[in-house]
Design a protein around this motif. Sequence first.
Motif, PDB file in Angstrom:
ATOM      1  N   LYS A   1       0.824  -1.224   0.000  1.00  0.00           N
ATOM      2  CA  LYS A   1       0.000   0.000   0.000  1.00  0.00           C
ATOM      3  C   LYS A   1       0.852   1.265   0.000  1.00  0.00           C
ATOM      4  CE  LYS A   1      -3.787  -2.258   2.492  1.00  0.00           C
ATOM      5  NZ  LYS A   1      -4.603  -2.279   3.736  1.00  0.00           N
TER       6      LYS A   1
ATOM      7  N   ASP B   1      -2.753   7.960   4.917  1.00  0.00           N
ATOM      8  CA  ASP B   1      -4.005   7.220   5.026  1.00  0.00           C
ATOM      9  C   ASP B   1      -4.234   6.773   6.477  1.00  0.00           C
ATOM     10  OD1 ASP B   1      -6.164   5.592   3.327  1.00  0.00           O
ATOM     11  OD2 ASP B   1      -5.385   4.292   4.910  1.00  0.00           O
ATOM     12  N   SER B   2      -5.380   7.097   7.044  1.00  0.00           N
ATOM     13  CA  SER B   2      -5.652   6.802   8.456  1.00  0.00           C
ATOM     14  C   SER B   2      -5.677   5.298   8.732  1.00  0.00           C
ATOM     15  CB  SER B   2      -6.988   7.433   8.879  1.00  0.00           C
ATOM     16  OG  SER B   2      -8.047   6.947   8.071  1.00  0.00           O
TER      17      SER B   2
ATOM     18  N   GLN C   1      -3.955   2.957   7.088  1.00  0.00           N
ATOM     19  CA  GLN C   1      -2.567   2.493   7.065  1.00  0.00           C
ATOM     20  C   GLN C   1      -1.831   2.892   8.348  1.00  0.00           C
ATOM     21  OE1 GLN C   1      -0.657   3.798   3.435  1.00  0.00           O
ATOM     22  NE2 GLN C   1      -2.348   3.052   2.171  1.00  0.00           N
TER      23      GLN C   1
END
Length: 217
Positions: free
Chosen positions: A19, A30-31, A33
Amino acid sequence: NEKLQTQLIKFYIERLFNKHKKEDTTQLSDSTQKKQYEELKEFIKVNTLYSKAEILSEVQNSWMTDIEIYLYSQLGKFNDALNKLIEIGKRTNNFTEVMAFCKSNLYNEPSMYNNLFSKLCNEYQLALQNQTKETKNADNEALIAFLKGEILGLLQQFIDNTLIDENDEHKKELEITRFQMLDPFRVIGEIPNEWKLSEEIIFNYFNLIMKEYSHMN
């Protein structure tokens, strides 16, 4: 089972690298991740039944620097951890994590501050060599100024006797003096000659050393 936990951690690492590419050193945005990465770090710290060396090889030279530094420490590779933190600190112009690491690991590696001082002086000299009259570089000039400030700041902490936090619960366990934490002979030998007559901190440092050794004789 060590093999199972090692494979499980590798799976989570690979999933995160799919990712957010391993070589991409930008921060996670990204929250989901971020949450998964925090869970991975917690799992690695709480569990001990996995191959630290194998996991270290997976995360080296990636954006998972927190895990890399933690595993270096767990494996007793404090020098490698310090090198990584200095590399990050130079890039961000912030050595807060470097100093925090030295303070928290001084009990495991009493030569931590001596090693840090030598590394900073070496980095300073390398930066000077890169800054020739023919190739002036603003970023390198900023690095030179930053490293000088950190070296003098370390000496100031020595003078102020704040290399160890006053309220550190392990302070009494450390059976070395601050003169062993930052060896005067190493400092005198490695500090740039051009600073010795121009920097007040250097004068104060030498003055403190002279007073200390006069009391010993």
